[in-house]
Motif scaffolding. Structure first.
Motif, mmCIF file in Angstrom:
data_model
loop_
_atom_site.group_PDB
_atom_site.id
_atom_site.type_symbol
_atom_site.label_atom_id
_atom_site.label_comp_id
_atom_site.label_asym_id
_atom_site.label_seq_id
_atom_site.Cartn_x
_atom_site.Cartn_y
_atom_site.Cartn_z
ATOM 1 N N GLN A 152 8.754 12.653 -29.952
ATOM 2 C CA GLN A 152 9.404 13.066 -31.196
ATOM 3 C C GLN A 152 8.357 13.214 -32.300
ATOM 4 O OE1 GLN A 152 12.171 10.163 -32.600
ATOM 5 N NE2 GLN A 152 12.797 11.366 -34.345
ATOM 6 N N THR A 153 8.407 14.347 -32.997
ATOM 7 C CA THR A 153 7.481 14.549 -34.115
ATOM 8 C C THR A 153 7.910 13.668 -35.274
ATOM 9 O OG1 THR A 153 8.786 16.403 -34.916
ATOM 10 C CG2 THR A 153 6.944 16.929 -33.475
ATOM 11 N N PRO A 154 6.927 13.157 -36.052
ATOM 12 C CA PRO A 154 7.282 12.296 -37.185
ATOM 13 C C PRO A 154 8.163 13.047 -38.176
ATOM 14 C CG PRO A 154 4.904 12.307 -36.809
ATOM 15 C CD PRO A 154 5.499 13.335 -35.916
ATOM 16 N N SER A 155 9.154 12.366 -38.693
ATOM 17 C CA SER A 155 10.062 13.007 -39.641
ATOM 18 C C SER A 155 9.690 12.622 -41.064
ATOM 19 C CB SER A 155 11.508 12.598 -39.343
ATOM 20 O OG SER A 155 11.663 11.209 -39.549
ATOM 21 N N LYS A 156 10.134 13.426 -42.005
ATOM 22 C CA LYS A 156 9.918 13.167 -43.428
ATOM 23 C C LYS A 156 11.283 13.096 -44.098
ATOM 24 C CE LYS A 156 5.382 13.714 -43.536
ATOM 25 N NZ LYS A 156 4.452 12.702 -43.987
ATOM 26 N N GLN A 157 11.385 12.267 -45.095
ATOM 27 C CA GLN A 157 12.591 12.187 -45.891
ATOM 28 C C GLN A 157 12.231 12.559 -47.321
ATOM 29 O OE1 GLN A 157 14.398 8.352 -45.489
ATOM 30 N NE2 GLN A 157 15.155 8.786 -43.440
ATOM 31 N N VAL A 158 13.097 13.318 -47.963
ATOM 32 C CA VAL A 158 12.855 13.702 -49.351
ATOM 33 C C VAL A 158 13.917 13.085 -50.250
ATOM 34 C CG1 VAL A 158 11.638 15.839 -48.814
ATOM 35 C CG2 VAL A 158 14.106 15.880 -49.058
ATOM 36 N N LYS A 159 13.478 12.735 -51.456
ATOM 37 C CA LYS A 159 14.392 12.182 -52.446
ATOM 38 C C LYS A 159 14.214 12.969 -53.737
ATOM 39 C CE LYS A 159 14.161 7.415 -50.825
ATOM 40 N NZ LYS A 159 13.774 6.044 -51.178
ATOM 41 N N PRO A 160 15.300 13.312 -54.418
ATOM 42 C CA PRO A 160 15.158 14.012 -55.698
ATOM 43 C C PRO A 160 14.536 13.092 -56.742
ATOM 44 C CG PRO A 160 17.454 13.510 -55.242
ATOM 45 C CD PRO A 160 16.676 13.085 -54.049
#
Length: 125
Positions: free
Chosen positions: A90-98
């Motif tokens: 699994q490729t590393p995931s990113k999370q975004v926050k406003p």
């Protein structure tokens, strides 16, 4: 008093000059039509405000947690019942926050009297 966020857009000058990471800068005249940005005491840039169409959102990016698959339910074929499995491919995931909303972009260009000789000389050395 309400906070106002402004995006500093250096795209038009990024190909012409080398801005070192973490270089000190002075931003002045934010309440004028053409604010001035001086980077590293050497590069002088002139800004011009652009209104955005609608609202621009600014996000921050963080490393996400890996997705964990938990095997549940009884099954004769399910050898991993009650175990958690992480896919190693699994490729590393990113999370975004406003972070903020903004209605203005401040686009910069080199000042006509900008002293870019110092920056050019440093790049050659």
């Amino acid at each position: 008093m309400e906070e106002e966020f402004i995006l500093l857009d250096l795209d038009s000058v990024s190909g012409q000059i080398d801005i070192p990471p973490n270089a000190p800068y002075v931003l002045s005249g934010l309440d004028t039509l053409n604010p001035v940005l001086i980077i590293d005491g050497k590069l002088k840039l002139i800004g011009e405000y652009e209104e955005t169409i609608g609202t621009c959102l600014v996000f921050t990016e963080e490393d996400g947690k890996p997705v964990v698959h938990e095997e549940i339910g009884p099954s004769e074929a399910n050898l991993f019942s009650g175990k958690c499995i992480i896919d190693p491919n699994q490729t590393p995931s990113k999370q975004v926050k406003p972070v903020a909303q903004l209605h203005k972009i401040l686009k910069f260009r080199l000042a006509p009297d900008a002293d870019i000789q110092c920056a050019t000389a440093e790049q050659i050395e």
